[in-house]
Design a protein around this motif. Structure first.
Motif, short mmCIF file in Angstrom:
data_model
loop_
_atom_site.label_atom_id
_atom_site.label_comp_id
_atom_site.label_asym_id
_atom_site.label_seq_id
_atom_site.Cartn_x
_atom_site.Cartn_y
_atom_site.Cartn_z
N HIS A 156 37.18 -31.00 7.66
CA HIS A 156 36.90 -31.19 6.24
C HIS A 156 38.05 -32.00 5.66
O HIS A 156 39.20 -31.85 6.11
CB HIS A 156 36.78 -29.84 5.53
N LYS A 157 37.77 -32.80 4.65
CA LYS A 157 38.77 -33.70 4.08
C LYS A 157 38.91 -33.41 2.59
O LYS A 157 37.91 -33.25 1.89
CB LYS A 157 38.34 -35.15 4.27
N PRO A 158 40.12 -33.36 2.09
CA PRO A 158 40.34 -33.05 0.67
C PRO A 158 39.56 -33.95 -0.28
O PRO A 158 39.04 -33.49 -1.30
CB PRO A 158 41.85 -33.21 0.49
N LEU A 159 39.48 -35.25 0.04
CA LEU A 159 38.77 -36.19 -0.82
C LEU A 159 37.43 -36.60 -0.24
O LEU A 159 36.82 -37.58 -0.68
CB LEU A 159 39.64 -37.42 -1.10
N SER A 160 36.98 -35.89 0.79
CA SER A 160 35.65 -36.07 1.34
C SER A 160 35.34 -37.53 1.67
O SER A 160 36.03 -38.15 2.47
CB SER A 160 34.61 -35.49 0.38
N VAL A 206 41.69 -43.06 0.05
CA VAL A 206 41.81 -43.94 -1.11
C VAL A 206 43.19 -43.82 -1.73
O VAL A 206 43.64 -44.74 -2.45
CB VAL A 206 40.71 -43.61 -2.15
N ASP A 207 43.89 -42.72 -1.44
CA ASP A 207 45.23 -42.50 -1.98
C ASP A 207 46.34 -42.89 -1.00
O ASP A 207 47.50 -42.52 -1.20
CB ASP A 207 45.39 -41.02 -2.37
N SER A 208 45.99 -43.67 0.01
CA SER A 208 46.96 -44.00 1.06
C SER A 208 47.53 -45.41 0.93
O SER A 208 48.09 -45.95 1.89
CB SER A 208 46.32 -43.83 2.44
N GLY A 209 47.36 -46.03 -0.24
CA GLY A 209 47.90 -47.37 -0.44
C GLY A 209 46.96 -48.49 -0.07
O GLY A 209 47.41 -49.63 0.14
N GLU A 225 40.47 -32.51 -15.73
CA GLU A 225 41.49 -33.38 -16.30
C GLU A 225 41.64 -34.70 -15.55
O GLU A 225 42.29 -35.61 -16.04
CB GLU A 225 42.83 -32.65 -16.33
N SER A 226 41.04 -34.80 -14.37
CA SER A 226 41.10 -36.04 -13.60
C SER A 226 39.85 -36.13 -12.74
O SER A 226 39.13 -35.13 -12.54
CB SER A 226 42.34 -36.07 -12.70
N MET A 227 39.58 -37.32 -12.21
CA MET A 227 38.42 -37.48 -11.34
C MET A 227 38.64 -36.78 -10.00
O MET A 227 37.70 -36.28 -9.39
CB MET A 227 38.11 -38.97 -11.11
N THR A 228 39.89 -36.73 -9.57
CA THR A 228 40.20 -36.01 -8.33
C THR A 228 39.82 -34.54 -8.48
O THR A 228 39.15 -33.96 -7.61
CB THR A 228 41.69 -36.14 -7.99
N LEU A 229 40.21 -33.92 -9.59
CA LEU A 229 39.87 -32.53 -9.83
C LEU A 229 38.37 -32.35 -10.04
O LEU A 229 37.78 -31.36 -9.61
CB LEU A 229 40.63 -32.00 -11.05
N ALA A 230 37.74 -33.34 -10.68
CA ALA A 230 36.29 -33.28 -10.88
C ALA A 230 35.55 -33.28 -9.54
O ALA A 230 34.60 -32.51 -9.34
CB ALA A 230 35.83 -34.45 -11.74
N ALA A 267 36.02 -29.93 -7.75
CA ALA A 267 35.14 -28.92 -8.33
C ALA A 267 33.69 -29.16 -7.94
O ALA A 267 32.95 -28.21 -7.63
CB ALA A 267 35.28 -28.93 -9.85
N PHE A 268 33.27 -30.42 -7.93
CA PHE A 268 31.90 -30.77 -7.55
C PHE A 268 31.61 -30.34 -6.11
O PHE A 268 30.53 -29.81 -5.80
CB PHE A 268 31.67 -32.27 -7.71
N LYS A 269 32.57 -30.54 -5.21
CA LYS A 269 32.40 -30.11 -3.83
C LYS A 269 32.19 -28.60 -3.74
O LYS A 269 31.34 -28.13 -2.97
CB LYS A 269 33.63 -30.51 -3.00
N VAL A 270 32.96 -27.84 -4.51
CA VAL A 270 32.82 -26.39 -4.49
C VAL A 270 31.47 -25.98 -5.06
O VAL A 270 30.78 -25.11 -4.49
CB VAL A 270 33.96 -25.72 -5.28
#
Length: 275
Positions: free
Chosen positions: A82-86, A91-94, A250-255, A258-261
């Protein structure tokens, strides 16, 4: 210039029905190769356009569909769950640009195998009041990291959707939707040329900026009331109707987290053929 390829399977060349994308079937084995061919065409085009590295993130179902032994040796493959950003892991790796390869229309829309995360339990998703499939959700996450969408491939409905959420991206329709399970398909030799040329052209827009973190409102509608009820057990998620839930982040990352959950909880509440 490093590029991320978020590779989904429903929008790959030739794919039109369930068995094409469900692990373990004879059809799935066949379309794994066509899927890998689409990815290789994209890698070739990106590198020809100036990319110095390509990370391919497997984004479909088990996320173990692409054939590593047939992948372009100049690319790297992020495979498995499983991947944190699915779908957008990396996308956060530069990276300096992202490609949405093999994407599809969202839940409740016309398109080949159209859905949003869950194959048939979610009937609609809205991001800040706008209907949102996986492409729009992932594009918003890319914007948060300052990463432009360079290319979107899929059926013609997926490309029409992308014109709105990624207006500067190159678009390649590898098939024309006839219905959810039927399409007019171009052969892989044809789609490979189109994808390579578009990936190369898309590199002209590569280059990340500082991005911007913004709050977002998300609503998810299900096909049954008990799925919405189950989802309200997730902290911050509230009822927005008999079959709809809503939450703010508060951010799209958090959104997206939450959407995954929410979708995972709803999927766990499905009971047999009655859903």
């Amino acid at each position: 210039m490093k590029i991320l390829v978020s590779a989904d399977m429903e929008g790959a060349t030739g794919v039109t029905w369930t068995a094409d994308v469900v692990p373990g079937t004879e059809q799935w084995q066949r379309f794994r190769r066509l899927f890998t061919g689409d990815v290789n065409a994209c890698v070739a085009g990106a590198l020809a356009g100036g990319a110095t590295g390509v990370l391919v993130n497997e984004a479909h179902s088990s996320q173990r569909n692409l054939l590593l032994e047939e992948l372009d040796s100049r690319a790297r493959l992020l495979t498995g769950r499983h991947k944190p950003l699915s779908m957008m892991q990396g996308v956060d790796s530069g990276v300096d640009g992202v490609v949405f390869l093999g994407y599809h229309a969202g839940a409740g829309e016309e398109g080949v195998l159209a859905h949003t995360y869950l194959e048939n339990s979610v009937t609609g998703v809205w991001l800040d009041g706008v209907p949102a499939g996986e492409g729009r959700l992932n594009a918003a996450l890319a914007r948060e990291h300052g990463v432009p969408v360079l290319l979107v491939t899929g059926d013609d409905r997926a490309c029409a959707d992308a014109r709105d959420y990624a207006p500067t991206a190159e678009l390649v329709a590898v098939k024309e939707c006839v219905s959810r399970y039927a399409a007019v398909c171009a052969p892989p030799a044809v789609t490979a040329e189109l994808i390579t040329a578009a990936a190369r052209a898309g590199m002209a827009r590569a280059g990340r900026d500082d991005g911007a973190v913004e709050a977002h409102h998300v609503e998810v509608e299900f096909d049954a009331t008990h799925l919405a009820l189950a989802a309200t057990a997730v902290p911050t998620v509230r009822s927005a109707g008999p079959r709809r839930v809503a939450f703010d982040a508060e951010s799209m990352t958090l959104a997206m987290q939450a959407f995954k959950v929410v979708t995972a909880v709803a999927a766990g509440a499905v009971e047999g053929i009655y859903g």
